[in-house]
Design a protein around this motif. Structure first.
Motif, mmCIF file in Angstrom:
data_model
loop_
_atom_site.group_PDB
_atom_site.id
_atom_site.type_symbol
_atom_site.label_atom_id
_atom_site.label_comp_id
_atom_site.label_asym_id
_atom_site.label_seq_id
_atom_site.Cartn_x
_atom_site.Cartn_y
_atom_site.Cartn_z
ATOM 1 N N ARG A 223 51.825 34.943 48.389
ATOM 2 C CA ARG A 223 52.360 36.312 48.501
ATOM 3 C C ARG A 223 52.934 36.557 49.886
ATOM 4 O O ARG A 223 54.002 37.169 50.035
ATOM 5 N N GLY A 247 46.700 32.480 37.781
ATOM 6 C CA GLY A 247 47.041 33.779 38.349
ATOM 7 C C GLY A 247 48.498 33.938 38.720
ATOM 8 O O GLY A 247 48.917 35.005 39.173
ATOM 9 N N ALA A 250 50.858 36.674 36.584
ATOM 10 C CA ALA A 250 50.566 38.065 36.925
ATOM 11 C C ALA A 250 51.052 38.389 38.329
ATOM 12 O O ALA A 250 51.602 39.467 38.582
ATOM 13 N N MET A 251 50.864 37.465 39.252
ATOM 14 C CA MET A 251 51.314 37.693 40.621
ATOM 15 C C MET A 251 52.827 37.873 40.684
ATOM 16 O O MET A 251 53.337 38.785 41.340
ATOM 17 N N GLY A 255 51.554 42.135 37.958
ATOM 18 C CA GLY A 255 50.442 42.573 37.132
ATOM 19 C C GLY A 255 49.099 42.143 37.690
ATOM 20 O O GLY A 255 48.977 41.707 38.833
ATOM 21 N N THR A 256 48.081 42.273 36.861
ATOM 22 C CA THR A 256 46.720 41.904 37.238
ATOM 23 C C THR A 256 46.310 40.656 36.475
ATOM 24 O O THR A 256 46.464 40.594 35.252
ATOM 25 N N ALA A 257 45.792 39.674 37.189
ATOM 26 C CA ALA A 257 45.393 38.417 36.552
ATOM 27 C C ALA A 257 44.222 38.638 35.609
ATOM 28 O O ALA A 257 43.253 39.324 35.938
ATOM 29 N N ALA A 258 44.309 38.072 34.409
ATOM 30 C CA ALA A 258 43.229 38.145 33.429
ATOM 31 C C ALA A 258 42.483 36.826 33.403
ATOM 32 O O ALA A 258 42.969 35.793 33.879
ATOM 33 N N ALA A 338 41.700 34.143 40.803
ATOM 34 C CA ALA A 338 41.753 35.460 41.430
ATOM 35 C C ALA A 338 42.135 35.356 42.897
ATOM 36 O O ALA A 338 41.847 34.375 43.547
#
Length: 338
Positions: A223, A247, A250-251, A255-258, A338
């Motif tokens: 990131r 992850g 989503a990144m 979004g949010t990692a599931a 995560a």
């Protein structure tokens, strides 16, 4: 099925080309964890593409897209021919290796030693671009310099020349390569990282895709890099702890990692391994890339042991994946990505 060219303006995370690791079985496994990451092949020498068993060297599963082929070579005509051949296989990108420091690569006058011949690299890229259809982008992966080169001169000069020749992206391993005095393994760790020079390269070429590689171990670092450059490349971290890839999607989408669907992943890989065995291969060819999937989770050691020991047996079948997964206590762990 007609494919559109990759959006080279978009940010990108990729898994680095790694010799003996990122074969087609590894890439298929990684694709079960991320749909968006760009996956690279191992480096394939242009001469081998032209004269060798093309199906063995270049075939892959359609599920691997987007997938890039990395070529090694220094002869513009041969690289152009290899590019034409590879394009017929449907690769999304063809990348020229200007970063590998191994003795074997140096003896063939390609890899990192080409940092010393930027004019030749530019001619190679120009020839590859002429040979590639519009749906296939041509790129370079390099170091910041070799041996006593001044990186400010070596990297910026090479980048200028290959961009002028038509390279649509420059991936930079942010270390020097020492062709004299360090082994290939030492060249992955000992030369200090210089991320800032890659950031400066991006500022000089704001309209060209610039990606960074070297020493990136987690998605937080990815990131951070993506605030300064267009792409980040994971290498050994993605191989040894592949759960990190779960992850990525989503990144990249915000979004949010599931929690990864490990049952689905194992079912997909068991079916893939079964097809490989039916074609005459061994389960071990596939499972050796999956050893680190549950890294850091309760039961991971037993999982690794089962895959290592049982798959060495000649009669081992794909069901070994489910037996190994049963050793992992998923209810006691959080997603490793995560």
């Amino acid at each position: 099925m007609e494919r559109k060219p990759l959006n080279i303006a978009a940010q990108c995370l990729s898994v680095a080309p790694m010799m003996d690791w990122t074969d087609r079985h590894c890439r298929y496994f990684h694709r079960q964890l991320t749909k968006s990451a760009l996956l690279y092949t191992e480096m394939v020498v242009a001469d081998a593409v032209i004269r060798g068993d093309r199906q063995r060297l270049l075939s892959y599963d359609d599920a691997e897209h987007p997938v890039a082929l990395q070529l090694g070579g220094s002869d513009p005509e041969k690289l152009a021919e290899a590019t034409r051949i590879a394009a017929d296989f449907g690769y999304d990108e063809i990348n020229l290796n200007v970063g590998c420091p191994s003795d074997r690569v140096q003896s063939g006058t390609f890899g990192a030693c080409l940092m010393l011949q930027p004019d030749l690299v530019a001619r190679c890229i120009e020839a590859m671009r002429r040979a590639a259809p519009d749906t296939v982008r041509v790129t370079v992966k390099c170091r910041i310099g070799v041996d006593e080169q001044d990186p400010e001169i070596a990297l910026f000069g090479l980048a200028r020349d290959v961009i002028a020749a038509g390279s649509q992206a420059v991936w930079v391993h942010a270390r020097k390569a020492w062709l004299q005095g360090l082994s290939p393994r030492e060249n992955r760790d000992i030369p200090p990282l210089d991320y800032d020079i890659v950031y400066r390269l991006k500022r000089v070429h704001p309209d060209v895709f610039i990606g960074i590689n070297g020493g990136i171990t987690d998605l937080d670092q990815v990131r951070d890099h993506l605030t300064r450059v267009d792409g980040a490349m994971l290498g050994r971290a993605a191989y040894h702890s592949p759960g990190i890839l779960a992850g990525v999607d989503a990144m990249m989408s915000g979004g949010t990692a599931a929690e990864p669907d490990y049952q689905r992943i194992m079912e997909a890989m068991a079916a893939y391994a079964d097809r490989h065995v039916t074609a005459g291969g061994r389960v071990q060819h596939v499972t050796r890339h999956m050893i680190g999937l549950f890294q850091g989770m309760p039961g991971a050691r037993r999982y690794r042991q089962i895959l290592t020991v049982e798959t060495a047996k000649p009669d081992c079948g794909p069901d070994v994946l489910f037996a190994a997964m049963q050793a992992v206590h998923l209810e006691d762990a959080t997603a490793p990505a995560a």
